[in-house]
Structure formats: structure tokens, C-alpha cells
Design a protein around this motif. Structure first.
Motif, short mmCIF file in Angstrom:
data_model
loop_
_atom_site.label_atom_id
_atom_site.label_comp_id
_atom_site.label_asym_id
_atom_site.label_seq_id
_atom_site.Cartn_x
_atom_site.Cartn_y
_atom_site.Cartn_z
N UNK A 1 1.08 -0.92 -0.36
CA UNK A 1 0.26 -0.22 0.05
C UNK A 1 1.15 1.87 0.12
N UNK A 2 -0.16 2.49 0.22
CA UNK A 2 0.65 3.75 -0.01
C UNK A 2 -0.09 4.36 0.59
N UNK A 3 0.28 5.79 1.42
CA UNK A 3 -0.95 6.68 2.30
C UNK A 3 -3.00 6.52 1.66
N UNK A 4 -2.03 7.39 0.34
CA UNK A 4 -3.10 7.13 -0.47
C UNK A 4 -4.54 5.88 -0.77
N UNK A 5 -3.87 4.58 -0.58
CA UNK A 5 -4.41 3.78 -0.80
C UNK A 5 -3.74 2.67 -0.03
N UNK A 6 -4.27 3.26 1.31
CA UNK A 6 -3.44 1.95 2.79
C UNK A 6 -3.82 0.15 1.93
N UNK A 7 -4.40 -0.64 1.84
CA UNK A 7 -4.25 -1.66 1.93
C UNK A 7 -3.44 -2.63 2.74
N UNK A 8 -2.71 -3.00 2.40
CA UNK A 8 -1.72 -3.99 2.83
C UNK A 8 -0.26 -3.62 3.58
N UNK A 9 -0.61 -1.53 3.50
CA UNK A 9 0.68 -1.43 3.86
C UNK A 9 2.08 -1.25 4.00
N UNK A 10 2.63 -1.25 4.26
CA UNK A 10 4.34 -1.73 3.54
C UNK A 10 4.88 -3.30 3.34
N UNK A 11 4.94 -3.56 4.10
CA UNK A 11 5.52 -5.18 4.12
C UNK A 11 4.26 -6.28 4.67
N UNK A 12 3.12 -6.44 3.43
CA UNK A 12 2.07 -7.43 3.89
C UNK A 12 2.21 -8.74 3.97
N UNK A 13 3.68 -8.94 3.35
CA UNK A 13 4.00 -10.11 3.37
C UNK A 13 4.83 -10.81 4.10
N UNK A 14 4.78 -9.91 5.39
CA UNK A 14 6.11 -9.76 6.52
C UNK A 14 5.81 -11.75 6.98
N UNK A 15 6.57 -11.64 7.02
CA UNK A 15 6.93 -13.50 7.99
C UNK A 15 7.15 -13.29 9.13
N UNK A 16 7.42 -11.88 10.33
CA UNK A 16 8.05 -11.85 11.10
C UNK A 16 8.98 -11.70 11.89
#
Length: 606
Positions: free
Chosen positions: A42-57
């Protein structure tokens, strides 16, 4: 005895933290309104999954080398000691540790779970290994200038390393001394993280700088704090910054007076600003330490590799021992650290109290003990009255989610009195908070300690206990997929899309095909890096229900499926609510975004 003393070693390198950011938005927890696009970048205008949606922690130490070491007599370890140049590494025999938020409404106490710490030579031979006791970061602040992003922040972690296993360390005088001083089987570790890169696609994406210190520890002292001289910065007035911004450049620090070596050990590793994120320490001119109004000594630091070499820990005075008169003066007067211009200054809070453990996960019916340590000018304060009160001001919740209610779910004394060692034990009784947050299990609470006689000298906004109290849960009997468990698996599949690389937790047949794997993962202790769920936010009742469901298949050999619920009406399927975007000056989905949701900021802006 802790990392902040004569016998210590320093290390520096890089770290990696790769959390999933889909779960950074509390509204993403609603299964009924979740959209597939919330798993996209995502990005500030289109949030979606933010900056690391496929992060594994995953959380890793990367090329962290030992930069210096000091013996108990205060002398630097000889250049021939093999410990110099060794590595402080994570495990060589199990998966990476995991970085986990307490809750989407409390993301400012991210905790490292399942970390094994090793001191090893460059050939990979381990000299000592042990388990890092899970602990959250503390005192996150705006260290570098710039827009409100995680990149400009710095935070510290302090804990102990347990279950030590030593190899033959006779070739290293330092490691031999460290082993001898660690008779209780504990090491103390403190490290700072900053310069974190949350720019997707960058070479150093999900990485940042780490510097730290390791020393001996004892069982009779706090494990996640130093019971010493607490220099507490005041907040810059009139700001609503995402993270803490000190009024006078320098942030919080801590010192310990060691009478054996006649030195003050001052830790300013999380107190000095940098001109750029992850850069050298910014020159503040000559810093000096004062006792009351008396100038005690200069505080040596530099803008070069001093930070990596020392992790911000300095022994004072640098060129001599403290006199008897100075030790007596220290016992009766507070410390102040400042420069000649007066624009860099932080002063000791003469009275101080803090819980050693700051984060708890609780089930209804549970009783827990919060250990509170009070000090007066760095010494344990026996007979002090510690007041306790709910304080949700630093929790983060988007409208319309409410945190901290009902108050009846957490019962605790309004005050306790410290005994020997300045320690007071507050007994908390946990009840079912109900379902106030609907689609997010349980409720989060903040409880702040305060000394009754303190008239405002202690001002650390992060100094409070965070509780996640799970809701009561009664599954259908016997538990079935459609009866109780599908919503749990569906939510996890929504929030951690990286799991789709292994199995689809929202699909009954895929779950059935991986029963053995899931039975193992859900049965592991939370401190194990392979434990599921990664977030450690599953109540004991839900974990037990999933365990029974996986262990007791039906006649077809599969876990019981149950009866599908009726399909929702078409109108209900179109009721998904779009999550709010990030403020224009805040990077989407990180700690900066979470901090921008703090209740204190929200109320101040109204």
C-alpha cells in the motif's frame, strides 16, 4: 550487577525485522469486511496492506561483531583476547526469532520471541549460547530529523539471557571472567535499534542498525531494567509528534554508581540524537555530568565510531576514581547531564518507580503478579507507597474501536508498599472483558505506577504496564470447523498472507492436509520461534479447542467439519468499511502510524 557495570562487552552490526503489516490496522481484523486488497502493498493514498504485507515476522542479528570488552577492574580487555572480533549471533540450529506486537491497539511494545543469543568465533564455533527472555522495546523516540516515519526512531531492549551453555572459554580472559561472574546462570543484555529501513524494494529493506552490551546478571535483581539513577527527559511542549520528542535534545538515560570500582557507569546509548537516521552521533559540544549544582566530570563521546565501540556506555570519571566526598555527595543529590550551551540537558528523577516486566497476556480467571521497583536517587526505596491507576492514554485505537473498557476486567490494588530491595508485588485478578471490540479478541489496558510522594519529577510516557486480556471462549462441543474454529483460522489467513506459501488456513481441506504440522505448531510454547500463531494472541481456551479438534478426527480421519452457516445476504457482503489512510506526513502502517493513533494525541487534537 547487570550489563551496566565494569565487566561488559559491546557489539555492533545490523538487525532484520520483517513483520507483516496487514495486522497493523485494527479494522483489518474484521473477517466480514476484509478485502483481498488489504494483503497488497500500500501507500498513504491507498492503504491496503501497508508497507510489508507479506512479512514473516522474522527477527535476526546480522554480522554483529564484538567491538570492545572490559574487565571487572575497569581495564580494557587486552588486544590479544580472542573475544575481540567475535560475533554476537542468533541461533545456528533453529528458525529465526519472531517480532510480535501485543495487539493492533498497542504496537509500542513490540516483543522479540524465540531468540537464541550466541557468542561465537568467526569460524562459527559457539563459546556460549542461551535463550533471550522475551521483552519489549522501551523508550522509542524521535532520534533523527525527518518526516514521521519509523526510520527516524530509536528504541532500546533490555532482558536477560537464560539457560546458558558454555564451551571451553579458557583462551579468552574476558569470557572466562564473564562465566565466573554469571554464577546464577544469567547474562544481562541491552541493545538499541535505529535507522530502520521500511522502504519496500530498498537494498536494506527491513534492516537497521543495532548496538548493544552484554554483562553478568543475578537472580535477585530486575531482569528488564536497571535499578539505578534514572535520567528522565521532559517532553517538548506543544507538539504532537508520533514518538517521544525531548524538550532539550537528550532523551532518557540511566546510570549506576559502582562503589567497588568508584565509578559511575552511564548509559547514553538511547539518549543522543543523530543528524540522519542510523548515522553518527550528532555533536552536542562538551557534555558534562553534574551532581546537584557541582560539576563532576566531562562525559566523553564522539561522532565517529564511538557509538559502535561503546554502545553509549561510559565509565565516569574517565581518568580517575570517585573520591569519598563525591560518593557521599552522589548519595544525596540528583544527577544532571548537559552541555555548555544548555540546549542539551537531561536530569535525574530523584524518585522513580517502574514495573520490571511491562507486557502481559492474560486469560479470564488468571491471577498475576506485577513486580514494581522503586528507587530514590538510584538506591532501592523501601517503605514507598506506589499508586496504581488505569491509563489508556498511550494506547492506539482507530475510531470507532474503544480500548481500556470495561474496567471490571482487571482488578488491582490502588496502592502497594515496597519492601526490601525497593520491591512491591501488585496482585492482579483478571476477568472476562466480554466482546467490547467485536472482531478483535479481548481488550487492552494500560496501568501506570506512580510514587505517592512524587510531585511530577518522573515524566516517561512509556512507563506503564500493558495488558492484553482475552475474552472468554466456549467452543461447540465437540469443536468443529464451522461451529467455532473457522473464524479463528480465517482471521489468521487474512492477516498473515505469507502463510499461503505453506498452506491456506482459510481452507478446511488444506488445513486437514497439514494436521500434523498444525498440531505441532499450536502445541509449542510461545517462546518457541515456530509457535503458532506468530502473534502470540491466541487465548488458552482457543488454543485448547484447536488442539482437541486436531487431535480427535471424525470417521473420515479428518478434524470435524460441522454444519456450514447460512450464507450472508448480498447486502451484507457489500458493507466492507475502507480503513482510514495515513496522515500525509506519516509513513503507512509502521510504528509512526500506530503512534499517531494514540489516545493522548487524539484527545489533544479535539
Amino acid at each position: 550487577m547487570s550489563y551496566l557495570g565494569p565487566l561488559r562487552m559491546h557489539f555492533a552490526g545490523r538487525f532484520q525485522a520483517a513483520p507483516s503489516t496487514v495486522n497493523n490496522d485494527a479494522l483489518h481484523y474484521d473477517n466480514t469486511t476484509f478485502l483481498a486488497e488489504y494483503q497488497e502493498l500500500g501507500d498513504p493514498q491507498n492503504p491496503r496492506g501497508w508497507w510489508n504485507p507479506r512479512g514473516d515476522a522474522d527477527w535476526r542479528l546480522i554480522e554483529c561483531g564484538v567491538t570492545s570488552a572490559w574487565l571487572a577492574d575497569g581495564t580494557a580487555t587486552a588486544s590479544g583476547d580472542p573475544v575481540l572480533g567475535m560475533l554476537v549471533a542468533d541461533s545456528d540450529r533453529r528458525p529465526p526469532a519472531k517480532l510480535v506486537d501485543l495487539d493492533p491497539c498497542q504496537q509500542m511494545v513490540s516483543t522479540i520471541w524465540g531468540l537464541e543469543v550466541r557468542i561465537a568465533d568467526r569460524q562459527g564455533n559457539t563459546l556460549v549460547r542461551g535463550a533471550y527472555e522475551p521483552a519489549p522495546f522501551f523508550d522509542i523516540w524521535n532520534r533523527a530529523p525527518g518526516r514521521n516515519s519509523d526510520r527516524i526512531a530509536c528504541a532500546s531492549y533490555q532482558s536477560v539471557i537464560t539457560d546458558l551453555v558454555w564451551a571451553d572459554v579458557g583462551a579468552s580472559p574476558f569470557l572466562a571472567a564473564l562465566r565466573q561472574a554469571s554464577a546464577d546462570g544469567l547474562l544481562s543484555i541491552k541493545f538499541m535499534v535505529d535507522g530502520y529501513n521500511d522502504h519496500f524494494g530498498a537494498d536494506e529493506f527491513t534492516r537497521g542498525r543495532i548496538v548493544g552490551t552484554i554483562g553478568p546478571a543475578r537472580n535477585d535483581e530486575p531482569r528488564q531494567m536497571v535499578l539505578g539513577r534514572q535520567l528522565v527527559a521532559k517532553a517538548k511542549p506543544g507538539t504532537s509528534e508520533t514518538f517521544f520528542t525531548p524538550d532539550s535534545v537528550l532523551s532518557h538515560s540511566v546510570a549506576a554508581v559502582d562503589r567497588g570500582s568508584a565509578k559511575i557507569y552511564l548509559d547514553i546509548g538511547n539518549a543522543l540524537p543523530t543528524p540522519i537516521p542510523g548515522g553518527d552521533i550528532e555533536d552536542q559540544g562538551e557534555l558534562k555530568l553534574y551532581v546537584g549544582e557541582h560539576e563532576l566530570c566531562p562525559v566523553p563521546y564522539s561522532t565517529g565510531d564511538w557509538y559502535a565501540q561503546s554502545a553509549g556506555v561510559v565509565a565516569l570519571p574517565a581518568d580517575r576514581e570517585l573520591t569519598v566526598a563525591e560518593l557521599e555527595q552522589l548519595a544525596g543529590s540528583p544527577l544532571t547531564l548537559k552541555n555548555a550551551a544548555g540546549n542539551a540537558q537531561v536530569a535525574e528523577a530523584p524518585l522513580y518507580v517502574r514495573a520490571d516486566q511491562l507486557v502481559y497476556r492474560c486469560d479470564p480467571g488468571e491471577k498475576l503478579t506485577v513486580r514494581l521497583y522503586a528507587s530514590r536517587l538510584g538506591e532501592p526505596y523501601e517503605g514507598a507507597t506506589v499508586q496504581l491507576a488505569f491509563d489508556p492514554s498511550q494506547l492506539q485505537a482507530p475510531e470507532p474501536i474503544v480500548v481500556g473498557l470495561p474496567l471490571t476486567a482487571v482488578d488491582f490494588p490502588t496502592s502497594v508498599v515496597t519492601g526490601a530491595g525497593g520491591l512491591a508485588a501488585a496482585q492482579l485478578t483478571i476477568s472476562d472483558p466480554g466482546n467490547e471490540r467485536k472482531f478483535i479478541d479481548g481488550q487492552v489496558y494500560g496501568i501506570r505506577p506512580k510514587l505517592a510522594e512524587d510531585k511530577g519529577s518522573q515524566e516517561d510516557q512509556y512507563n506503564f504496564v500493558s495488558l492484553l486480556v482475552w475474552s472468554g471462549f466456549e467452543p461447540d462441543e465437540p469443536p468443529t470447523w464451522y461451529g467455532s474454529l473457522q473464524p479463528i483460522f480465517q482471521q489468521y489467513a487474512n492477516l498473515y498472507p505469507v502463510m499461503q506459501d505453506f498452506l491456506d488456513l482459510s481452507d478446511y481441506e488444506d488445513v486437514c492436509a497439514n494436521v500434523k504440522l498444525l498440531r505441532l505448531a499450536f502445541g509449542l510454547e510461545p517462546a518457541d520461534p515456530n509457535s503458532m500463531p506468530v502473534t502470540r494472541d491466541l487465548s488458552s481456551a482457543k488454543r485448547a479447542a484447536i488442539g482437541r479438534w486436531l487431535e480427535h478426527p471424525g470417521a473420515d480421519g479428518k478434524p470435524l467439519k460441522g454444519t456450514p452457516p447460512p450464507k450472508p445476504a448480498a447486502a451484507d457482503l457489500q458493507s466492507a468499511a475502507e480503513p482510514a489512510g495515513a496522515p500525509a506526513d506519516v509513513s503507512p502502517g509502521g510504528k509512526a502510524m500506530a503512534a499517531a493513533r494514540r489516545l493522548s494525541i487524539r484527545e489533544a487534537d479535539r
